[in-house]
Design a protein around this motif. Structure first.
Motif, PDB file in Angstrom:
ATOM      1  N   SER A   1       0.860  -1.131   0.033  1.00 49.77           N
ATOM      2  CA  SER A   1      -0.029   0.160  -0.111  1.00 49.77           C
ATOM      3  C   SER A   1       1.029   1.258   0.016  1.00 49.77           C
ATOM      4  O   SER A   1       0.635   2.279  -0.751  1.00 49.77           O
ATOM      5  CB  SER A   1      -0.952   0.049   1.120  1.00 49.77           C
ATOM      6  N   PHE A   2       1.792   1.243   0.795  1.00 54.63           N
ATOM      7  CA  PHE A   2       2.887   2.242   0.751  1.00 54.63           C
ATOM      8  C   PHE A   2       3.552   2.507  -0.596  1.00 54.63           C
ATOM      9  O   PHE A   2       3.555   3.925  -1.150  1.00 54.63           O
ATOM     10  CB  PHE A   2       4.040   2.252   1.735  1.00 54.63           C
ATOM     11  N   PHE A   3       3.855   1.581  -1.195  1.00 53.77           N
ATOM     12  CA  PHE A   3       4.516   1.773  -2.616  1.00 53.77           C
ATOM     13  C   PHE A   3       3.455   2.360  -3.555  1.00 53.77           C
ATOM     14  O   PHE A   3       3.677   3.148  -4.415  1.00 53.77           O
ATOM     15  CB  PHE A   3       5.230   0.459  -3.205  1.00 53.77           C
ATOM     16  N   MET A   4       2.086   1.576  -3.489  1.00 50.98           N
ATOM     17  CA  MET A   4       1.153   2.421  -4.222  1.00 50.98           C
ATOM     18  C   MET A   4       0.950   3.606  -4.183  1.00 50.98           C
ATOM     19  O   MET A   4       0.593   4.378  -5.089  1.00 50.98           O
ATOM     20  CB  MET A   4      -0.032   1.380  -4.136  1.00 50.98           C
ATOM     21  N   PHE A   5       0.695   3.975  -2.843  1.00 52.48           N
ATOM     22  CA  PHE A   5       0.518   5.358  -2.495  1.00 52.48           C
ATOM     23  C   PHE A   5       1.579   6.475  -2.926  1.00 52.48           C
ATOM     24  O   PHE A   5       1.101   7.110  -3.629  1.00 52.48           O
ATOM     25  CB  PHE A   5       0.503   5.264  -0.767  1.00 52.48           C
ATOM     26  N   THR A   6       3.110   6.000  -2.837  1.00 49.48           N
ATOM     27  CA  THR A   6       3.683   6.961  -3.275  1.00 49.48           C
ATOM     28  C   THR A   6       3.676   6.966  -4.816  1.00 49.48           C
ATOM     29  O   THR A   6       4.412   8.039  -5.493  1.00 49.48           O
ATOM     30  CB  THR A   6       5.464   6.486  -2.682  1.00 49.48           C
ATOM     31  N   PHE A   7       3.335   5.826  -5.553  1.00 48.12           N
ATOM     32  CA  PHE A   7       3.439   6.046  -7.045  1.00 48.12           C
ATOM     33  C   PHE A   7       2.088   6.973  -7.211  1.00 48.12           C
ATOM     34  O   PHE A   7       2.152   7.846  -8.095  1.00 48.12           O
ATOM     35  CB  PHE A   7       3.288   4.692  -7.614  1.00 48.12           C
ATOM     36  N   PHE A   8       1.023   6.477  -6.770  1.00 41.52           N
ATOM     37  CA  PHE A   8      -0.166   7.127  -7.318  1.00 41.52           C
ATOM     38  C   PHE A   8      -0.526   8.477  -6.851  1.00 41.52           C
ATOM     39  O   PHE A   8      -0.748   9.597  -7.451  1.00 41.52           O
ATOM     40  CB  PHE A   8      -1.368   6.085  -7.046  1.00 41.52           C
ATOM     41  N   THR A   9      -0.641   8.736  -5.279  1.00 45.01           N
ATOM     42  CA  THR A   9      -1.156   9.685  -4.354  1.00 45.01           C
ATOM     43  C   THR A   9      -0.064  10.610  -4.414  1.00 45.01           C
ATOM     44  O   THR A   9      -0.399  11.907  -4.698  1.00 45.01           O
ATOM     45  CB  THR A   9      -1.716   9.182  -3.257  1.00 45.01           C
ATOM     46  N   ASP A  10       1.398  10.261  -4.105  1.00 46.24           N
ATOM     47  CA  ASP A  10       2.305  11.457  -4.241  1.00 46.24           C
ATOM     48  C   ASP A  10       2.514  11.888  -5.736  1.00 46.24           C
ATOM     49  O   ASP A  10       2.889  12.972  -5.964  1.00 46.24           O
ATOM     50  CB  ASP A  10       3.784  10.719  -3.927  1.00 46.24           C
ATOM     51  N   ARG A  11       2.125  11.329  -6.960  1.00 49.64           N
ATOM     52  CA  ARG A  11       2.086  11.840  -8.093  1.00 49.64           C
ATOM     53  C   ARG A  11       1.019  12.779  -8.332  1.00 49.64           C
ATOM     54  O   ARG A  11       1.106  13.657  -9.083  1.00 49.64           O
ATOM     55  CB  ARG A  11       1.948  10.627  -9.357  1.00 49.64           C
ATOM     56  N   ASP A  12      -0.111  12.801  -7.716  1.00 51.42           N
ATOM     57  CA  ASP A  12      -1.105  13.746  -7.570  1.00 51.42           C
ATOM     58  C   ASP A  12      -0.604  14.860  -6.960  1.00 51.42           C
ATOM     59  O   ASP A  12      -0.718  15.911  -7.249  1.00 51.42           O
ATOM     60  CB  ASP A  12      -2.350  13.100  -6.797  1.00 51.42           C
ATOM     61  N   GLY A  13       0.229  14.682  -5.914  1.00 54.23           N
ATOM     62  CA  GLY A  13       1.039  15.623  -5.257  1.00 54.23           C
ATOM     63  C   GLY A  13       1.957  16.360  -6.279  1.00 54.23           C
ATOM     64  O   GLY A  13       2.002  17.885  -6.353  1.00 54.23           O
ATOM     65  N   LYS A  14       2.510  15.744  -7.114  1.00 49.69           N
ATOM     66  CA  LYS A  14       3.479  16.490  -8.210  1.00 49.69           C
ATOM     67  C   LYS A  14       2.530  17.321  -9.032  1.00 49.69           C
ATOM     68  O   LYS A  14       2.950  18.464  -9.241  1.00 49.69           O
ATOM     69  CB  LYS A  14       4.147  15.251  -9.125  1.00 49.69           C
ATOM     70  N   TYR A  15       1.439  16.833  -9.412  1.00 50.20           N
ATOM     71  CA  TYR A  15       0.525  17.654 -10.382  1.00 50.20           C
ATOM     72  C   TYR A  15      -0.019  18.883  -9.755  1.00 50.20           C
ATOM     73  O   TYR A  15      -0.215  20.043 -10.285  1.00 50.20           O
ATOM     74  CB  TYR A  15      -0.477  16.719 -11.137  1.00 50.20           C
TER      75      TYR A  15
END
Length: 474
Positions: free
Chosen positions: A203-217
């Protein structure tokens, strides 16, 4: 721009010459450290962690690596250099000078934007608080802690803006950022996705891939803001955010790699046999991708949004890479294509581009997510395994926007409540799937050793070997 580490609060904003602001932030600092002690990584205060610390905001050489105790990490306030004669590049104020102070008419709206962004930073630390107890390796434990301290520093960045530009209201908002708690029934974090649990490393890896990518945008669109201190803050935060995306993509990729290796060793794709061998089967990885994709997609809000239009026309929040887009940057007469539900069909229609800015940013994110998915599929293809990960339809499992009141299958079909009830366990992680993944989470802390469900990385951090002592437990 070098960062002054002789200050109690490291910064490159000449804080020592604004004594009122300096005192206010120094009063906030103990509360932040108390929050870190209560809600930061569990059991970690005495660990020496091989952390990256910013020493300047120069993109060619801004990071220093060394073993540091996390409570002693040099959190601070770092903005990219101020551009002379910088102009606003979009909206009704296009061509005017950027603002160094908050225009009165936009004060409450801008404060809400900063608070919402700021609230996500401590929330993710809280969500990840217990993960260190089940780290698959020292390498991964170090990466988790690097993400955590940088989220803490991003909180500092937003609190600085609140204190520096919003007076008593800003100070009260800064205090509230430390009082809310992820998942708390009485005082939760602002955005739903940041109240979800992060119970395991997948879940952590998925969060940093998907949700931190939202943070990027989101940060990239705020980095276009006419409010220059916000833009300069977010530009530096983006430098650090890139590591978070790396942690997520590489972590999921290494889980995929390990599973494919075991599939080839056992010459099977049978889920039961693969689980007996201690790896995460590819269909379960796909379910986790579906879940995190859909939950993160909701963070962009409704497809049609008058708030997003207002943020743009007033210059508060631009589009991703605004200055690279070839249009008038006002969008008064432009259109954008969005999806809509009409009866039993999903259709596309054109709407005013100003009202569809949420959807445009979501589409930019989806394009980036798909590129990462393609890289994961190349890992599978290199092993010779016959499997392909796919992104679900953007209407799948949505709680906000056009698709909130309907059920959409991953392939984009509108389906009935009954079919959703019957089928959704094939598309989203079940309780049994989560229990199985949780059962794999055993702590591995011997340098160079890795849990059996994940492959080692191809290289270490900062040219260190993979078996480096990234964390010293003392």
């Amino acid at each position: 721009m070098a960062i002054d580490y002789s200050e109690r609060i490291p910064n490159n904003v000449d804080l020592s010459n604004n004594k009122t602001l300096q005192r206010a932030l120094e009063n906030w600092q103990p509360a932040f450290l108390d929050w870190w002690g209560d809600m930061g990584p569990e059991g970690s205060p005495n660990y020496d962690v091989y952390l990256r610390t910013a020493v300047s905001v120069d993109p060619t050489g801004w990071a220093h690596f060394d073993h540091v105790k996390m409570p002693d990490y040099r959190w601070g306030i770092f903005l990219t250099p101020q551009e002379q004669n910088k102009k606003i590049t979009f909206g009704d104020h296009k061509g005017d000078d950027v603002w160094q102070e908050v225009p009165g008419e936009y004060r409450s709206t801008l404060r809400r934007i900063i608070v919402t962004q700021g609230d996500t930073e401590p929330a993710s630390v809280e969500q990840q608080r217990h993960l260190g107890l089940t780290a698959p390796s020292l390498y991964d434990l170090r990466n988790l802690f690097q993400v955590n301290v940088e989220e803490g520093r991003h909180l500092w960045a937003m609190v600085y803006l609140l204190h520096a530009h919003f007076g008593r209201d800003g100070r009260e908002e800064g205090e509230a950022l430390l009082e809310r708690r992820s998942g708390d029934a009485d005082n939760p974090r602002i955005l739903t996705a940041f109240n979800e649990q992060t119970p395991d490393w997948l879940s952590f890896f998925m969060f940093t891939f998907f949700t931190d990518r939202d943070g990027k945008y989101q940060l990239a669109s705020l980095a276009e803001s006419a409010f220059d201190p916000l833009a300069r803050t977010c530009k530096f935060m983006l430098t650090e955010e890139a590591h978070h995306l790396f942690v997520g993509e590489q972590g999921v990729g290494r889980a995929i790699q390990r599973t494919c290796e075991v599939m080839n060793e056992l010459k099977t794709d049978d889920v039961a046999r693969l689980r007996a061998a201690g790896v995460i089967d590819l269909p379960t990885l796909q379910k986790y991708m579906n879940f995190h994709f859909s939950v993160t997609s909701d963070l962009y809000g409704s497809e049609i949004s008058s708030n997003a239009a207002t943020y743009y026309t007033t210059g508060l929040k631009g589009r991703f890479e605004e200055t690279k887009l070839d249009d008038d940057h006002k969008l008064d007469n432009n259109e954008y294509e969005v999806m809509d539900v009409a009866g039993d069909k999903i259709l596309s229609r054109h709407v005013a581009a100003l009202s569809a800015l949420n959807e445009r940013l979501r589409d930019d994110w989806i394009t980036d997510v798909q590129a990462g998915m393609d890289r994961w599929n190349r890992i599978v293809a290199k092993t010779g395994v016959n499997f392909k990960f796919t992104l679900p339809h953007k209407g799948f499992h949505r709680k906000i926007g056009m698709f909130a009141d309907v059920h959409v299958a991953p392939d984009g079909r509108l389906i009935s409540e009954a079919e959703w009830t019957h089928q959704h366990q094939n598309w989203l992680p079940t309780a049994d799937d989560r229990l199985y993944v949780h059962s794999l989470m055993g702590r591995v802390v011997e340098p160079g050793k890795f849990a059996g469900w994940i492959a080692p990385p191809s290289r270490g951090i900062n040219n260190q070997p993979v078996n480096f002592d990234y964390v010293r437990f003392n």
